[in-house]
Design an enzyme around this catalytic site. Structure first.
Site, PDB file in Angstrom:
ATOM      1  N   GLU A 109       1.684  -5.194 -11.665  1.00  0.00           N
ATOM      2  CA  GLU A 109       2.456  -6.085 -12.534  1.00  0.00           C
ATOM      3  C   GLU A 109       1.927  -6.038 -13.961  1.00  0.00           C
ATOM      4  OE1 GLU A 109       2.136 -10.351 -11.802  1.00  0.00           O
ATOM      5  OE2 GLU A 109       4.162 -10.640 -12.569  1.00  0.00           O
ATOM      6  N   GLN A 131       9.285 -12.242  -6.576  1.00  0.00           N
ATOM      7  CA  GLN A 131       7.855 -12.397  -6.273  1.00  0.00           C
ATOM      8  C   GLN A 131       7.534 -13.860  -5.983  1.00  0.00           C
ATOM      9  OE1 GLN A 131       5.515 -11.736  -9.764  1.00  0.00           O
ATOM     10  NE2 GLN A 131       3.594 -11.500  -8.650  1.00  0.00           N
ATOM     11  N   GLY A 132       7.186 -14.163  -4.750  1.00  0.00           N
ATOM     12  CA  GLY A 132       6.882 -15.551  -4.381  1.00  0.00           C
ATOM     13  C   GLY A 132       5.389 -15.793  -4.337  1.00  0.00           C
ATOM     14  N   TYR A 133       4.755 -15.866  -5.496  1.00  0.00           N
ATOM     15  CA  TYR A 133       3.317 -16.149  -5.569  1.00  0.00           C
ATOM     16  C   TYR A 133       3.091 -17.601  -6.002  1.00  0.00           C
ATOM     17  CZ  TYR A 133       1.561 -11.265  -5.245  1.00  0.00           C
ATOM     18  OH  TYR A 133       1.215 -10.014  -4.830  1.00  0.00           O
ATOM     19  N   SER A 134       3.586 -17.950  -7.204  1.00  0.00           N
ATOM     20  CA  SER A 134       3.239 -19.240  -7.817  1.00  0.00           C
ATOM     21  C   SER A 134       3.810 -20.423  -7.040  1.00  0.00           C
ATOM     22  CB  SER A 134       3.769 -19.300  -9.250  1.00  0.00           C
ATOM     23  OG  SER A 134       3.291 -18.212  -9.973  1.00  0.00           O
ATOM     24  N   SER A 147      11.110 -15.589 -10.662  1.00  0.00           N
ATOM     25  CA  SER A 147      12.123 -14.891 -11.476  1.00  0.00           C
ATOM     26  C   SER A 147      13.119 -14.183 -10.572  1.00  0.00           C
ATOM     27  CB  SER A 147      11.462 -13.843 -12.381  1.00  0.00           C
ATOM     28  OG  SER A 147      10.505 -14.445 -13.211  1.00  0.00           O
TER      29      SER A 147
HETATM   30  C1  LIG Z   1       8.578 -16.004 -17.718  1.00  0.00           C
HETATM   31  C2  LIG Z   1       7.787 -16.245 -16.473  1.00  0.00           C
HETATM   32  C3  LIG Z   1       8.129 -15.603 -15.290  1.00  0.00           C
HETATM   33  C4  LIG Z   1       7.393 -15.832 -14.130  1.00  0.00           C
HETATM   34  N1  LIG Z   1       7.800 -15.197 -12.984  1.00  0.00           N
HETATM   35  C5  LIG Z   1       7.121 -15.442 -11.844  1.00  0.00           C
HETATM   36  C6  LIG Z   1       7.558 -14.860 -10.622  1.00  0.00           C
HETATM   37  O1  LIG Z   1       8.551 -14.130 -10.575  1.00  0.00           O
HETATM   38  N2  LIG Z   1       6.881 -15.131  -9.493  1.00  0.00           N
HETATM   39  C7  LIG Z   1       5.766 -15.918  -9.490  1.00  0.00           C
HETATM   40  O2  LIG Z   1       5.176 -16.084  -8.439  1.00  0.00           O
HETATM   41  N3  LIG Z   1       5.335 -16.505 -10.628  1.00  0.00           N
HETATM   42  C8  LIG Z   1       5.989 -16.287 -11.798  1.00  0.00           C
HETATM   43  N4  LIG Z   1       5.580 -16.891 -12.963  1.00  0.00           N
HETATM   44  C9  LIG Z   1       4.464 -17.826 -12.905  1.00  0.00           C
HETATM   45  C10 LIG Z   1       3.205 -17.345 -13.575  1.00  0.00           C
HETATM   46  O3  LIG Z   1       2.571 -16.359 -12.823  1.00  0.00           O
HETATM   47  C11 LIG Z   1       2.334 -18.590 -13.799  1.00  0.00           C
HETATM   48  O4  LIG Z   1       3.028 -19.431 -14.701  1.00  0.00           O
HETATM   49  C12 LIG Z   1       0.983 -18.243 -14.366  1.00  0.00           C
HETATM   50  O5  LIG Z   1       0.211 -17.570 -13.414  1.00  0.00           O
HETATM   51  C13 LIG Z   1       0.240 -19.486 -14.875  1.00  0.00           C
HETATM   52  O6  LIG Z   1       0.166 -20.450 -13.867  1.00  0.00           O
HETATM   53  P1  LIG Z   1       0.603 -21.974 -14.128  1.00  0.00           P
HETATM   54  O7  LIG Z   1       1.933 -21.959 -14.803  1.00  0.00           O
HETATM   55  O8  LIG Z   1       0.464 -22.702 -12.827  1.00  0.00           O
HETATM   56  O9  LIG Z   1      -0.438 -22.533 -15.182  1.00  0.00           O
HETATM   57  P2  LIG Z   1      -1.901 -23.160 -14.870  1.00  0.00           P
HETATM   58  O10 LIG Z   1      -2.648 -22.254 -13.954  1.00  0.00           O
HETATM   59  O11 LIG Z   1      -1.698 -24.575 -14.457  1.00  0.00           O
HETATM   60  O12 LIG Z   1      -2.565 -23.089 -16.298  1.00  0.00           O
HETATM   61  C14 LIG Z   1      -2.291 -24.051 -17.317  1.00  0.00           C
HETATM   62  C15 LIG Z   1      -3.124 -23.651 -18.543  1.00  0.00           C
HETATM   63  O13 LIG Z   1      -4.518 -23.669 -18.231  1.00  0.00           O
HETATM   64  C16 LIG Z   1      -5.125 -22.413 -18.519  1.00  0.00           C
HETATM   65  N5  LIG Z   1      -6.147 -22.079 -17.512  1.00  0.00           N
HETATM   66  C17 LIG Z   1      -6.012 -22.182 -16.161  1.00  0.00           C
HETATM   67  N6  LIG Z   1      -7.139 -21.752 -15.550  1.00  0.00           N
HETATM   68  C18 LIG Z   1      -7.996 -21.339 -16.544  1.00  0.00           C
HETATM   69  C19 LIG Z   1      -9.313 -20.795 -16.554  1.00  0.00           C
HETATM   70  N7  LIG Z   1      -9.973 -20.549 -15.425  1.00  0.00           N
HETATM   71  N8  LIG Z   1      -9.876 -20.517 -17.750  1.00  0.00           N
HETATM   72  C20 LIG Z   1      -9.218 -20.753 -18.916  1.00  0.00           C
HETATM   73  N9  LIG Z   1      -7.962 -21.284 -18.966  1.00  0.00           N
HETATM   74  C21 LIG Z   1      -7.362 -21.573 -17.800  1.00  0.00           C
HETATM   75  C22 LIG Z   1      -3.994 -21.409 -18.441  1.00  0.00           C
HETATM   76  O14 LIG Z   1      -4.254 -20.249 -19.213  1.00  0.00           O
HETATM   77  C23 LIG Z   1      -2.842 -22.214 -19.028  1.00  0.00           C
HETATM   78  O15 LIG Z   1      -2.862 -22.190 -20.435  1.00  0.00           O
HETATM   79  C24 LIG Z   1       6.292 -16.704 -14.139  1.00  0.00           C
HETATM   80  C25 LIG Z   1       5.939 -17.366 -15.319  1.00  0.00           C
HETATM   81  C26 LIG Z   1       6.668 -17.143 -16.473  1.00  0.00           C
HETATM   82  C27 LIG Z   1       6.280 -17.882 -17.714  1.00  0.00           C
END
Ligand SMILES: Cc1cc2nc3c(=O)[nH]c(=O)nc-3n(C[C@H](O)[C@H](O)[C@H](O)COP(=O)(O)OP(=O)(O)OC[C@H]3O[C@@H](n4cnc5c(N)ncnc54)[C@H](O)[C@@H]3O)c2cc1C
Length: 399
Positions: A247, A129-132, A164
């Protein structure tokens, strides 16, 4: 609400149970989905998925035309639960089966379905999944990876992160910005990228568990046929959200959480501290009682979600509630186990003195990741507050 199975469902459950007893491979019991690139483990996991598919227990809710059974959600639930109970290995193609497959059935072209769905079921092609991106996680609409349409091809440039399984995936479903001048949500498209296309570099990231489960993916002048666009150009946000709802449903198994809690109770009964079993300590008992109540609450919440699905109601916020409750609870159960174990808690799986094969510290760290992945707890709480409880929307620019 009647919580019992019908006679037909009970018969189906017995049939699935018997099949699993005969077929779950002994050595691989209870393994997580394969998250790192050991080719033998990957081959074994693919063979297991093929076997489940051949037996007719995969993607039951998919239409028959596409290799499913057109079955109702109860049958799918029964199979999922029995898999966990039998401690069957995780399915290596889960992202394909649970996320991109249903999305293609809903939004894909006939050609895309014909090309991809059969190979998803047989694990011939694995998806990531290429989202983040580095600047787009919770705020996914900030994504910057560009796809420029040149003739019949997109030319993609940018970077994805936390992808992942990208190190062994064959395909990626990917969000790209196709109109940089449009508003944040309106300029995004959903495309399918063959991971063997020139210009893709996958760099594994080591997690705190010590495993390299996810990756950075760099895309440099990657050429993707226009035919790989899912849905309309610049309307990928709607398609992406359909995938995300799948998901959230996929991330929590209530049966697995119940099972892990039972393992914690067994640990507390057998692990000795201060001259007796830990379970005789009043503080530990209090903690177990608190967790038992939360496990029961989670189970009832899952029934509510199931009831909605049986009545054809969309999952709405219950998918968010389920994701929030289950992932937080898994982490707290592992945390309680570490506290019960005291100084034995951090012992790694390779240490012969480690209890339960050293699974608790890695569960503790792994479950923390699942609280973040698929939308963090804070984001789920926002969704529940705004869409479920009708509270005012979060003020823009507050952070
Ligand atoms: C084990 C694992 C597997 C993953 N696999 C994939 C994958 O296969 N493909 C993919 O695309 N992504 C994947 N991800 C990424 C995942 O979707 C992101 O880590 C997640 O969406 C959070 O984004 P971020 O890490 O950029 O944190 P940020 O968005 O930078 O957030 C940092 C902190 O701020 C808080 N925060 C942010 N905005 C708000 C708000 N509006 N209100 C309150 N709090 C807020 C968050 O809750 C967090 O605690 C994976 C992540 C993990 C941990």
């Amino acid at each position: 609400m009647d919580l019992s199975y019908t006679p037909e469902e009970l018969a189906f459950q017995r049939e699935v149970r018997a099949w699993l007893r005969r077929n779950v491979p002994g050595r691989q019991r209870d393994e997580r989905p394969v998250e790192f690139g050991d080719p033998r483990r990957i081959a074994a996991a693919k063979a297991w998925q093929r076997k489940v598919h051949a037996a007719g227990y995969l993607a039951l809710a998919w239409p028959r035309d596409w290799g499913g059974q057109g079955a109702d959600i109860m049958r799918q639930t029964i199979v999922n639960d029995e898999m966990v109970r039998a401690r069957a290995p995780g399915l290596i193609g889960l992202l394909g089966i649970s996320m991109v497959g249903p999305t293609l059935i809903q939004h894909g072209t006939e050609e895309q379905r014909r090309r991809h769905l059969p190979k998803i079921l047989t694990a011939e092609e694995i998806w990531c999944q290429g989202y983040s991106e580095p600047g787009a996680g919770s705020d996914l609409a900030s994504l910057r990876t560009r796809a420029e349409l040149r003739g019949d091809e997109f030319v993609v440039n940018g970077q994805k992160v936390w992808t992942s399984n990208a190190q062994y995936a064959d395909w990626m479903f990917c969000l790209v910005r196709t109109d940089p001048d449009a508003s944040r949500h309106a300029g995004i498209s959903y495309i399918l990228i063959d991971m063997r296309t020139p210009g893709i570099t996958v760099r594994p990231l080591v997690q705190m568990t010590g495993d390299a489960g996810f990756n950075e993916v760099f895309l440099e002048d990657v050429r993707v046929p226009r035919a790989n666009l899912v849905g309309q150009l610049n309307a990928g946000w709607q398609v992406a959200n359909a995938t995300l709802a799948h998901e959230r449903n996929m991330l929590g198994s209530t049966t697995r959480t119940q099972q892990t809690f039972q393992k914690l109770v067994r640990l507390a009964r057998t692990h000795r501290r201060n001259g007796g079993p830990a379970s005789e300590d009043p503080v530990v008992r209090q903690r177990l009682a608190d967790l038992a109540i939360r496990v029961e609450t989670m189970r009832l919440e899952a029934y509510r979600q199931l009831t909605d699905a049986l009545h054809g109601r969309p999952p709405g916020i219950s998918a968010s509630i389920n994701k929030l409750v289950t992932t937080e609870l898994n982490h707290d159960i592992a945390r309680a186990a570490l506290d019960v174990l005291g100084s034995y808690g951090p012992l790694h799986k390779r240490d012969p003195r480690a209890r339960d094969g050293g699974v608790w510290p890695s569960d503790f760290m792994y479950s923390l990741g699942l609280i973040i992945g698929g939308g963090t707890s804070q984001i789920q709480k926002n969704i529940i507050a705004e869409r479920g409880l009708g509270m005012p929307r979060e003020a823009r620019g507050i952070r």
